[in-house]
Design an enzyme around this catalytic site. Structure first.
Site, PDB file in Angstrom:
ATOM      1  N   CYS A 111       9.899 -30.571  55.651  1.00  0.00           N
ATOM      2  CA  CYS A 111      10.842 -29.476  55.948  1.00  0.00           C
ATOM      3  C   CYS A 111      10.373 -28.583  57.101  1.00  0.00           C
ATOM      4  O   CYS A 111      11.128 -27.754  57.590  1.00  0.00           O
ATOM      5  CB  CYS A 111      11.078 -28.645  54.699  1.00  0.00           C
ATOM      6  N   HIS A 247      14.146 -22.281  56.764  1.00  0.00           N
ATOM      7  CA  HIS A 247      14.468 -23.544  56.089  1.00  0.00           C
ATOM      8  C   HIS A 247      15.311 -23.231  54.853  1.00  0.00           C
ATOM      9  O   HIS A 247      15.022 -22.297  54.102  1.00  0.00           O
ATOM     10  CB  HIS A 247      13.174 -24.265  55.706  1.00  0.00           C
ATOM     11  N   ASN A 277      19.678 -28.570  50.584  1.00  0.00           N
ATOM     12  CA  ASN A 277      18.413 -28.647  51.332  1.00  0.00           C
ATOM     13  C   ASN A 277      18.380 -29.978  52.097  1.00  0.00           C
ATOM     14  O   ASN A 277      18.458 -31.036  51.491  1.00  0.00           O
ATOM     15  CB  ASN A 277      17.265 -28.565  50.307  1.00  0.00           C
TER      16      ASN A 277
HETATM   17  O1  UT7 Z   1      12.348 -28.132  50.844  1.00  0.00           O
HETATM   18  C1  UT7 Z   1      11.254 -28.082  50.016  1.00  0.00           C
HETATM   19  C2  UT7 Z   1      11.106 -26.757  49.445  1.00  0.00           C
HETATM   20  N1  UT7 Z   1      11.592 -26.748  48.075  1.00  0.00           N
HETATM   21  C3  UT7 Z   1      11.730 -25.600  47.477  1.00  0.00           C
HETATM   22  O2  UT7 Z   1      11.514 -24.577  48.060  1.00  0.00           O
HETATM   23  C4  UT7 Z   1      12.120 -25.600  46.011  1.00  0.00           C
HETATM   24  C5  UT7 Z   1      11.516 -24.401  45.335  1.00  0.00           C
HETATM   25  N2  UT7 Z   1      11.811 -24.348  43.889  1.00  0.00           N
HETATM   26  C6  UT7 Z   1      13.030 -24.026  43.416  1.00  0.00           C
HETATM   27  O3  UT7 Z   1      13.939 -23.780  44.173  1.00  0.00           O
HETATM   28  C7  UT7 Z   1      13.207 -23.940  41.918  1.00  0.00           C
HETATM   29  O4  UT7 Z   1      11.960 -24.133  41.265  1.00  0.00           O
HETATM   30  C8  UT7 Z   1      14.234 -24.983  41.368  1.00  0.00           C
HETATM   31  C9  UT7 Z   1      15.628 -24.583  41.765  1.00  0.00           C
HETATM   32  C10 UT7 Z   1      13.898 -26.367  41.892  1.00  0.00           C
HETATM   33  C11 UT7 Z   1      14.182 -25.036  39.822  1.00  0.00           C
HETATM   34  O5  UT7 Z   1      14.381 -23.746  39.297  1.00  0.00           O
HETATM   35  P1  UT7 Z   1      13.457 -23.247  38.101  1.00  0.00           P
HETATM   36  O6  UT7 Z   1      13.894 -21.891  37.762  1.00  0.00           O
HETATM   37  O7  UT7 Z   1      12.038 -23.416  38.548  1.00  0.00           O
HETATM   38  O8  UT7 Z   1      13.866 -24.226  36.936  1.00  0.00           O
HETATM   39  P2  UT7 Z   1      12.954 -25.179  36.041  1.00  0.00           P
HETATM   40  O9  UT7 Z   1      12.532 -26.371  36.814  1.00  0.00           O
HETATM   41  O10 UT7 Z   1      11.889 -24.356  35.386  1.00  0.00           O
HETATM   42  O11 UT7 Z   1      13.968 -25.659  34.933  1.00  0.00           O
HETATM   43  C12 UT7 Z   1      14.539 -24.716  33.997  1.00  0.00           C
HETATM   44  C13 UT7 Z   1      15.457 -25.449  33.058  1.00  0.00           C
HETATM   45  C14 UT7 Z   1      14.817 -26.657  32.379  1.00  0.00           C
HETATM   46  O12 UT7 Z   1      15.309 -26.716  31.049  1.00  0.00           O
HETATM   47  P3  UT7 Z   1      14.414 -26.177  29.830  1.00  0.00           P
HETATM   48  O13 UT7 Z   1      13.155 -26.986  29.863  1.00  0.00           O
HETATM   49  O14 UT7 Z   1      14.179 -24.726  30.114  1.00  0.00           O
HETATM   50  O15 UT7 Z   1      15.282 -26.442  28.642  1.00  0.00           O
HETATM   51  C15 UT7 Z   1      15.380 -27.829  33.140  1.00  0.00           C
HETATM   52  O16 UT7 Z   1      15.430 -28.999  32.351  1.00  0.00           O
HETATM   53  O17 UT7 Z   1      16.603 -25.964  33.755  1.00  0.00           O
HETATM   54  C16 UT7 Z   1      16.767 -27.358  33.458  1.00  0.00           C
HETATM   55  N3  UT7 Z   1      17.361 -28.013  34.631  1.00  0.00           N
HETATM   56  C17 UT7 Z   1      18.686 -28.097  34.846  1.00  0.00           C
HETATM   57  N4  UT7 Z   1      19.733 -27.697  34.124  1.00  0.00           N
HETATM   58  C18 UT7 Z   1      20.951 -27.946  34.627  1.00  0.00           C
HETATM   59  C19 UT7 Z   1      16.689 -28.577  35.678  1.00  0.00           C
HETATM   60  N5  UT7 Z   1      17.588 -29.056  36.561  1.00  0.00           N
HETATM   61  C20 UT7 Z   1      18.813 -28.764  36.069  1.00  0.00           C
HETATM   62  C21 UT7 Z   1      20.116 -28.990  36.550  1.00  0.00           C
HETATM   63  N6  UT7 Z   1      21.162 -28.567  35.795  1.00  0.00           N
HETATM   64  N7  UT7 Z   1      20.366 -29.609  37.732  1.00  0.00           N
END
Ligand code: UT7
Length: 320
Positions: A111, A247, A277
């Site tokens: 990225c 980005h 992204n």
């Molecule tokens: O270009 C490279 C740079 N990348 C980035 O900058 C990404 C940076 N990170 C992020 O943007 C965030 O960490 C994410 C958007 C990827 C994820 O957000 P989060 O608040 O860290 O969520 P999480 O991974 O902790 O997941 C929370 C919950 C989980 O469920 P439980 O375990 O709490 O029951 C996941 O299973 O959300 C669930 N989950 C979803 N639910 C609905 C994960 N993906 C999804 C989804 N739809 N697509």
């Protein structure tokens, strides 16, 4: 001399897939994706290829710059998702454009790729080696997604952006870039395993995997810091900058950076709501959109910043 951006272009695939569309085929929802990321839709390649989108974006950038393909000295394509292992994407672009005098090579810094390529162009121009350089950031990330992994596949999209840079008195005036390979596995995608007459290793996981929270923490810590370093180099304050083009990974990251720099969100345009992204293509697509909306005036000071897999990060300050 400095590298001045003289023209920009961009291209997105025709197929637009909304969060609701995804909600019909997997266990996700518009509310989850939008609230966590700010993403509302992404464009997904069907007929398009990384090369076809790159070529379209490059043609627009050349036309706006008023430069013929034959005048290009160098083409750098920043990508992690070229159509082929060989030939390089940049050479396909060179051939399609008829840029017969250009040297062409690819650069992979995920990225941060477009920002690193722009820094490279600046170094070549400053050294006097080249005058006219085409930089493309292009990705078909949809082919690197595990479409059964909702935690990654909803985040990414496909597209390409391009910029033509030329030697001028005004242009890029500062740049910072960095890498930390020790944290590489927080955002990874396997390649082809060793397979030859003498060894046959287990296949690697061929899909993008991300520890989202680690990448998030890295981004909110590192991006304001490297923007601060660029500003310090040239003794400018955040308020001297008209626009910060970051980005496009997550709206919350962009808001955290704006808050840390004490600047209003109006100075942080976004295209992730519509595109998701797109790794190396995010910054040049956003730049082209902002440029074509007439939001960049001659003499404006702007910052471009990239961050992501590697880990890698970089920021550039330039005068438009
Ligand atoms: O270009 C490279 C740079 N990348 C980035 O900058 C990404 C940076 N990170 C992020 O943007 C965030 O960490 C994410 C958007 C990827 C994820 O957000 P989060 O608040 O860290 O969520 P999480 O991974 O902790 O997941 C929370 C919950 C989980 O469920 P439980 O375990 O709490 O029951 C996941 O299973 O959300 C669930 N989950 C979803 N639910 C609905 C994960 N993906 C999804 C989804 N739809 N697509």
């Amino acid at each position: 001399m400095r590298a001045r951006i003289a023209g920009t272009g961009s291209s997105l695939p025709g197929l637009r897939v909304t969060n609701d569309d995804l909600g019909k085929i997997m266990d996700t929802s518009d509310a989850w994706i939008r609230n966590r990321t700010g993403i509302g839709a992404r464009h997904i390649a069907v007929e398009e290829t990384t090369a076809s989108m790159s070529i379209e974006a490059a043609k627009q950038a050349l036309e706006q710059a008023g430069i013929k393909a034959e005048e290009l000295d160098l083409i750098i394509a920043a990508t992690l998702s070229a159509d082929h292992v060989l030939p390089p994407l940049s050479c396909e672009i060179q051939s399609a454009l008829g840029a017969v005098h250009a040297v062409a090579y690819d650069l992979c810094a995920a990225c941060s790729g477009f920002v690193f390529a722009l820094n490279t162009a600046q170094a070549y121009i400053q050294s006097g080696l080249y005058k006219n350089i085409l930089i493309v950031g292009a990705e078909t990330l949809s082919k690197l997604m595990d479409w059964s992994d909702r935690s990654t596949c909803v985040l990414f999209g496909d597209g390409a952006g391009a910029a033509v840079v030329t030697a001028a008195e005004e242009g890029i005036f500062a740049g910072v870039q960095g890498s930390d390979g020790s944290k590489g596995m927080v955002l990874s995608c396997g390649g082809r395993p060793v397979h030859n007459l003498f060894a046959d290793r287990e296949p690697e996981d061929p899909y993008v995997r991300m520890n989202g929270q680690e990448v998030y923490k890295f981004a909110v810590r590192t991006v304001p810091k490297c923007i601060g370093q660029v500003l310090e180099q040239v003794r400018l304050q955040p308020q001297d900058i008209s626009l910060f083009l970051l980005h496009q990974a997550n709206q919350r990251i962009i808001e955290a950076v704006a808050k840390r720099l004490g600047q209003p969100m109006e100075k942080f345009p976004v295209c992730l709501e519509e595109c998701g992204n797109i790794s190396a293509a995010s910054v040049p697509i956003l730049l082209d959109q902002v440029n074509r909306q007439g939001r960049l005036k001659s003499g404006d000071k702007i910052i471009l910043a990239g961050f992501g897999a590697g880990l890698t990060w970089g920021a550039i300050a330039l005068s438009w």
